[in-house]
Motif scaffolding. Structure first.
Motif, short mmCIF file in Angstrom:
data_model
loop_
_atom_site.label_atom_id
_atom_site.label_comp_id
_atom_site.label_asym_id
_atom_site.label_seq_id
_atom_site.Cartn_x
_atom_site.Cartn_y
_atom_site.Cartn_z
N MET A 285 0.85 -1.18 0.00
CA MET A 285 0.00 0.00 0.00
C MET A 285 0.89 1.24 0.00
O MET A 285 1.86 1.31 0.72
CB MET A 285 -0.91 -0.01 1.23
N ASN A 286 0.53 2.20 -0.83
CA ASN A 286 1.29 3.45 -0.94
C ASN A 286 0.44 4.64 -0.54
O ASN A 286 0.57 5.71 -1.11
CB ASN A 286 1.76 3.64 -2.38
N SER A 287 -0.44 4.46 0.46
CA SER A 287 -1.35 5.54 0.80
C SER A 287 -0.62 6.76 1.32
O SER A 287 -1.16 7.86 1.31
CB SER A 287 -2.40 5.07 1.80
N SER A 288 0.64 6.61 1.77
CA SER A 288 1.39 7.78 2.24
C SER A 288 1.69 8.74 1.09
O SER A 288 2.06 9.88 1.33
CB SER A 288 2.69 7.34 2.92
N LEU A 289 1.53 8.28 -0.15
CA LEU A 289 1.71 9.15 -1.30
C LEU A 289 0.54 10.11 -1.48
O LEU A 289 0.64 11.11 -2.17
CB LEU A 289 1.87 8.32 -2.58
N LEU A 290 -0.60 9.77 -0.85
CA LEU A 290 -1.81 10.57 -1.00
C LEU A 290 -1.91 11.63 0.10
O LEU A 290 -1.56 11.37 1.25
CB LEU A 290 -3.06 9.67 -0.92
N VAL A 291 -2.39 12.80 -0.30
CA VAL A 291 -2.68 13.86 0.67
C VAL A 291 -4.12 14.29 0.44
O VAL A 291 -4.64 14.21 -0.67
CB VAL A 291 -1.73 15.07 0.54
N GLU A 292 -4.76 14.73 1.50
CA GLU A 292 -6.13 15.21 1.38
C GLU A 292 -6.11 16.64 0.86
O GLU A 292 -5.35 17.48 1.33
CB GLU A 292 -6.86 15.15 2.73
N VAL A 293 -6.95 16.90 -0.13
CA VAL A 293 -7.08 18.26 -0.68
C VAL A 293 -7.86 19.09 0.35
O VAL A 293 -8.99 18.75 0.70
CB VAL A 293 -7.79 18.25 -2.04
N ASP A 294 -7.25 20.14 0.82
CA ASP A 294 -7.86 21.03 1.80
C ASP A 294 -8.58 22.14 1.04
O ASP A 294 -7.96 23.07 0.54
CB ASP A 294 -6.78 21.60 2.71
N ALA A 295 -9.91 22.02 0.96
CA ALA A 295 -10.71 22.96 0.17
C ALA A 295 -10.51 24.40 0.64
O ALA A 295 -10.42 25.31 -0.18
CB ALA A 295 -12.18 22.58 0.22
N HIS A 296 -10.42 24.59 1.94
CA HIS A 296 -10.27 25.94 2.48
C HIS A 296 -8.90 26.52 2.12
O HIS A 296 -8.80 27.64 1.62
CB HIS A 296 -10.47 25.93 4.00
N ALA A 297 -7.85 25.74 2.34
CA ALA A 297 -6.50 26.22 2.07
C ALA A 297 -6.28 26.49 0.57
O ALA A 297 -5.65 27.47 0.20
CB ALA A 297 -5.46 25.23 2.57
N LEU A 298 -6.82 25.61 -0.27
CA LEU A 298 -6.64 25.78 -1.71
C LEU A 298 -7.68 26.70 -2.33
O LEU A 298 -7.56 27.07 -3.49
CB LEU A 298 -6.70 24.42 -2.42
N GLN A 299 -8.69 27.06 -1.55
CA GLN A 299 -9.78 27.91 -2.04
C GLN A 299 -10.45 27.29 -3.27
O GLN A 299 -10.62 27.92 -4.30
CB GLN A 299 -9.30 29.33 -2.31
N VAL A 300 -10.79 26.00 -3.11
CA VAL A 300 -11.51 25.26 -4.14
C VAL A 300 -12.80 24.72 -3.53
O VAL A 300 -12.94 24.66 -2.31
CB VAL A 300 -10.68 24.09 -4.71
N GLU A 301 -13.71 24.32 -4.38
CA GLU A 301 -14.92 23.65 -3.94
C GLU A 301 -14.76 22.18 -4.27
O GLU A 301 -14.26 21.82 -5.34
CB GLU A 301 -16.12 24.23 -4.68
N ILE A 302 -15.16 21.32 -3.35
CA ILE A 302 -15.08 19.88 -3.58
C ILE A 302 -16.50 19.32 -3.63
O ILE A 302 -17.29 19.51 -2.71
CB ILE A 302 -14.26 19.18 -2.48
N ASP A 303 -16.82 18.67 -4.74
CA ASP A 303 -18.13 18.05 -4.95
C ASP A 303 -17.88 16.71 -5.63
O ASP A 303 -18.01 16.57 -6.84
CB ASP A 303 -19.01 18.95 -5.82
N LEU A 304 -17.49 15.71 -4.83
CA LEU A 304 -17.15 14.41 -5.39
C LEU A 304 -18.42 13.70 -5.88
O LEU A 304 -19.24 13.24 -5.09
CB LEU A 304 -16.41 13.55 -4.36
N TYR B 44 -18.47 6.05 -3.57
CA TYR B 44 -17.57 6.36 -2.45
C TYR B 44 -18.36 6.47 -1.17
O TYR B 44 -19.31 7.24 -1.07
CB TYR B 44 -16.86 7.71 -2.67
N GLN B 45 -17.94 5.73 -0.17
CA GLN B 45 -18.48 5.90 1.18
C GLN B 45 -17.68 6.99 1.88
O GLN B 45 -18.20 7.76 2.67
CB GLN B 45 -18.39 4.59 1.94
N ASP B 46 -16.40 7.02 1.58
CA ASP B 46 -15.47 7.98 2.18
C ASP B 46 -15.37 9.19 1.25
O ASP B 46 -14.84 9.08 0.15
CB ASP B 46 -14.10 7.32 2.34
N PRO B 47 -15.90 10.35 1.65
CA PRO B 47 -15.94 11.50 0.74
C PRO B 47 -14.67 12.36 0.73
O PRO B 47 -14.69 13.47 0.24
CB PRO B 47 -17.12 12.30 1.29
N ARG B 48 -13.57 11.83 1.25
CA ARG B 48 -12.33 12.61 1.23
C ARG B 48 -11.82 12.77 -0.19
O ARG B 48 -11.85 11.84 -0.98
CB ARG B 48 -11.24 11.95 2.08
#
Length: 186
Positions: free
Chosen positions: A1-20, A34-38
């Protein structure tokens, strides 16, 4: 597993809207995937997304993220819903979303309204192709504006979807199967 390669997109910090889109039922599979909306991306793609967000804001716009990292199980569900390699990558080949280096997105205006791109997200028709010519000039400008922002930030487009951007040489990134992300009631 390489999940450490993934980072969560911080909508507030990046000033983006997330609508998965795949966290809800209004998608090409017709069911929540997706059950997990990250919203997750590979670190390299997240850095480029930060730049894209800055460039969009310079134009008085923002980015709306529709999909990012996609676990392999989700790619299989999408392939089962639409086994067409022009629009959904065969899961045996590994989606660039499952590498964490692809993002689906659009531009929104200051009121949070999406710019007219001629088709909706996951509209799997020729009209959704990046350079489909038979669209109004305003739609062409909007697509070209998104294209310019994303190219300048280090992403590249694909021919069949105006909303899909990925890092160059996406194949060199490993597939990531984050075991903490499970299917939504499947």
């Amino acid at each position: 597993m390489n999940s450490s390669l993934l980072v969560e997109v911080d909508a507030h910090a990046l000033q983006v809207e997330i609508d998965l889109i795949y966290a809800g039922a209004d998608n090409l599979a017709g069911t929540p995937i997706y059950q997990d909306p990250r919203c997750l991306l590979h670190r390299d793609a997240e850095r480029c997304l930060r730049m894209a967000s800055r460039l969009a804001r310079q134009a008085g716009l923002s980015l709306r993220i529709l999909d990012a990292y996609r676990p392999p199980y989700a790619q299989l569900l999408l392939w089962q819903a639409l086994p067409n390699p022009e629009y959904v990558r065969d899961p045996t080949l590994g989606s660039h979303h499952s590498r964490g280096v692809a993002v689906d997105l659009t531009l929104i205006d200051a009121d949070g309204q999406p710019l007219d791109m001629g088709t909706g997200f996951d509209d799997m028709r020729e009209q959704s192709h990046q350079f489909f010519a038979d669209l109004p000039a305003a739609v062409q400008r909007n697509r070209l504006l998104l294209l310019g922002i994303m190219l300048s930030a280090g992403f590249q487009p694909i021919a069949s979807e105006w909303w899909h951007y990925e890092l160059p040489d996406a194949e060199r990134y490993p597939l990531i199967d984050d075991g903490s992300i499970r299917p939504a009631n499947h």
